[in-house]
Design a protein around this motif. Structure first.
Motif, PDB file in Angstrom:
ATOM      1  N   THR A  35       7.265   1.515 -11.402  1.00 29.41           N
ATOM      2  CA  THR A  35       7.020   2.937 -11.157  1.00 29.41           C
ATOM      3  C   THR A  35       6.173   3.506 -12.292  1.00 29.41           C
ATOM      4  O   THR A  35       6.196   2.995 -13.415  1.00 29.41           O
ATOM      5  N   PRO A  36       5.431   4.579 -12.040  1.00 26.05           N
ATOM      6  CA  PRO A  36       4.629   5.180 -13.119  1.00 26.05           C
ATOM      7  C   PRO A  36       5.464   5.598 -14.319  1.00 26.05           C
ATOM      8  O   PRO A  36       5.068   5.379 -15.471  1.00 26.05           O
ATOM      9  N   LEU A  37       6.650   6.178 -14.067  1.00 28.48           N
ATOM     10  CA  LEU A  37       7.498   6.611 -15.171  1.00 28.48           C
ATOM     11  C   LEU A  37       8.065   5.413 -15.932  1.00 28.48           C
ATOM     12  O   LEU A  37       8.123   5.415 -17.166  1.00 28.48           O
ATOM     13  N   GLY A  38       8.455   4.386 -15.196  1.00 26.96           N
ATOM     14  CA  GLY A  38       8.967   3.194 -15.849  1.00 26.96           C
ATOM     15  C   GLY A  38       7.912   2.519 -16.698  1.00 26.96           C
ATOM     16  O   GLY A  38       8.191   2.064 -17.816  1.00 26.96           O
ATOM     17  N   ALA A  39       6.692   2.453 -16.193  1.00 27.79           N
ATOM     18  CA  ALA A  39       5.604   1.816 -16.935  1.00 27.79           C
ATOM     19  C   ALA A  39       5.211   2.636 -18.157  1.00 27.79           C
ATOM     20  O   ALA A  39       4.698   2.087 -19.139  1.00 27.79           O
ATOM     21  N   ALA A  40       5.458   3.955 -18.112  1.00 22.01           N
ATOM     22  CA  ALA A  40       5.056   4.818 -19.221  1.00 22.01           C
ATOM     23  C   ALA A  40       6.161   4.966 -20.254  1.00 22.01           C
ATOM     24  O   ALA A  40       5.954   4.742 -21.450  1.00 22.01           O
ATOM     25  N   ARG A  41       7.353   5.325 -19.794  1.00 20.89           N
ATOM     26  CA  ARG A  41       8.430   5.648 -20.721  1.00 20.89           C
ATOM     27  C   ARG A  41       9.487   4.558 -20.834  1.00 20.89           C
ATOM     28  O   ARG A  41      10.210   4.496 -21.825  1.00 20.89           O
TER      29      ARG A  41
END
Length: 534
Positions: free
Chosen positions: A207-213
């Motif tokens: 997910t975008p959030l998982g990949a970022a944070r």
């Protein structure tokens, strides 16, 4: 207060908070001094100045400000919490515990206050009290992810691993972006092909959030679960990705730790030791009450295992990982020093006063056991001071194969501390500094002053090495020490899960599964003079 003055004060407070957030306590303290003259009625200025004093290492100043704040506003809970924290830093442990019990009794149905009280119970090594407060907070706010996460952490400490996993499942359902919860859940048990979280973790990482944070926490979780399943190439791929992500967010230079360890070696040399003996300080009369037992070494090298074995003896209790020695040293050397300045000042201080301050602080925990364990691995830095200040202290140095020691740290996503553990070059350089310092202590301290205990030897000959350990501590044999995994005392270290199992050998030689990836680490250690046995 008029609107213009209120705006001026608010702006000043915002600037102080920013300076504290930037770890610039000197500037924050100076600005608070200006604000105090301009707004002597402001309690918030005083509270922030106490935090500045805390960051400066002026714990007596912090306590004075906290006490004066209590005089102005005795009913404010934030003032009471600050005062307890200041008492801990000032070594007034007994007073801190008494006040904390009162705060807990007064918390009633205030879940936020209960959470703060629980945090301070944890600092004071009272994990059962912390668990009690976290349970009460969750009963009041059953859908609060943060309250559930904290309850899980305290459940791990008291040994309720099933309850901890249930709490973390609930956290993830309520707040799927709490990636620490994903990681912690993966550490609670050995994963199996039939029961693991790999698919969920991979989906979260995509997910975008998982990949970022979540890139660090999720990759560490995947590394742990793949290792449990024997998928070592996948485990290494995720481990290196997670470590790189964590290291990228840290402002850390291992050279600072290298300089500190070198300065300790130079300051606390044979001449320093001989000077202390001539002054009679090394023969200071041991204090009344419990004799301290220091278990030192590197994290993930078996220190928690040894702590659990020893504290299974009827004559021993453990305080866990406490900061009492470092805090006493900071109080006696004075505020505002950098690390090298503190080393130089520590070599000049009155060792008897340091021993007294440490005993007074640890006596406040209330244990009646004849021997009291301080299981803070980094106390290996202070072995010279321990020898002089606490002549009755038992010291145990736990070590393991250098590659397994470094891998154990590299595999761990520490909540706080050990910033050298996320890069193989940093790890090698820190390990070499530690190795040199321990060799220095062996040269300058009296023979037998501390026991070198090998993790591998302990695993291979459990009873024999435990008998050796007990003999060094002056203790009679007790078979219960062999059943350390049945020890019901709380523990809150990174090894809290593993030490609730019987002793196992699967961690010995684990580095060989990752030999190719660890080749740069091995080469760096060997260039530093450490022969890596295979």
């Amino acid at each position: 207060m008029g609107t213009a003055r209120e705006s001026e004060l608010d702006a000043g407070l915002r600037r102080v908070r920013a300076q504290l957030g930037e770890r610039d306590p000197g500037a924050a303290d100076r600005l608070c001094e200006v604000l105090e003259r301009r707004f002597p009625e402001s309690l918030n200025v005083r509270l922030l100045r106490a935090r500045a004093r805390q960051q400066l290492g002026d714990f007596n100043g912090m306590l004075a400000l906290a006490r004066s704040s209590e005089h102005l506003a005795p009913a404010r809970r934030d003032v009471q919490l600050l005062l307890v924290e200041a008492l801990v830093h000032a070594g007034e442990t007994a007073q801190a515990r008494t006040r904390l019990r009162r705060l807990e009794a007064a918390a009633g149905r205030d879940p936020r206050l209960l959470q703060h009280v629980a945090e301070l119970h944890t600092h004071l090594n009272d994990h059962r009290a912390a668990h009690r407060c976290h349970q009460a907070a969750v009963e009041l706010t059953p859908d609060d992810p943060r309250a559930l996460y904290n309850l899980a952490a305290s459940a791990i400490a008291v040994g309720d691993l099933t309850g901890a996993e249930s709490c973390l499942d609930r956290v993830i359902a309520l707040a799927p972006d709490d990636f620490d919860a994903w990681h912690n859940r993966s550490t609670l048990r050995r994963q199996t092909p039939a029961r693991n979280h790999i698919a969920e973790l991979e989906a979260a990482l995509a997910t975008p959030l998982g990949a970022a944070r979540g890139v660090a926490a999720l990759n560490y979780a995947l590394a742990r679960e793949h290792e449990d399943l024997g998928n070592y190439p996948a485990a290494w791929r995720h481990l290196t990705a997670g470590a790189a992500a964590r290291r990228q967010r840290m402002a850390y230079d291992v050279a600072g730790d290298e300089r500190t360890m070198k300065a300790i070696e130079e300051a606390f040399d044979a001449e320093w030791l001989a000077r202390g003996e001539c002054e009679g300080r090394v023969d200071a009369t041991p204090g009344d009450g419990a004799a301290p037992v220091f278990i030192v070494g590197l994290p993930r090298s078996g220190t928690t295992l040894v702590d659990r074995i020893l504290s299974s003896h009827s004559g021993v209790a453990s305080l866990g990982e406490i900061n009492d020695l470092a805090l006493a040293l900071m109080r006696l050397t004075g505020p505002g020093l950098d690390r090298l300045g503190r080393v130089r000042q520590a070599a000049q201080l009155d060792a008897v006063a340091l021993g007294r301050a440490y005993r007074d602080s640890t006596r406040g925990y209330g244990s009646k056991a004849p021997l009291l364990i301080d299981k803070t691995p980094s106390n290996f830095l202070y072995l010279g001071l321990i020898h002089r200040a606490l002549p009755e202290a038992v010291v145990i140095h736990v070590h393991r194969h250098p590659m397994d020691a470094c891998l154990g740290m590299f595999k761990s996503l520490f909540r706080m501390g050990y910033p050298f553990s996320y890069d193989l070059e940093d790890l090698a350089r820190y390990y070499l500094g530690y190795h040199r310092l321990m060799a220095h202590w062996r040269r300058v301290l009296p023979e037998g002053r501390f026991l070198d205990l090998s993790y591998e030897a302990l695993v291979a000959d459990q009873e024999g090495q435990i008998r050796r350990l007990l003999a060094h501590a002056g203790l009679e044999w007790e078979p219960g020490c062999l059943r350390f995994h049945e020890n019901r005392a709380p523990t809150a270290t990174a090894s809290a899960v593993q030490v609730r199992e019987p002793m196992y050998s699967r961690a010995v030689g684990r580095w060989r599964h990752y030999a190719e990836g660890l080749a740069p680490l091995r080469a760096r250690l060997e260039r530093g003079g450490i022969r890596v046995e295979v």
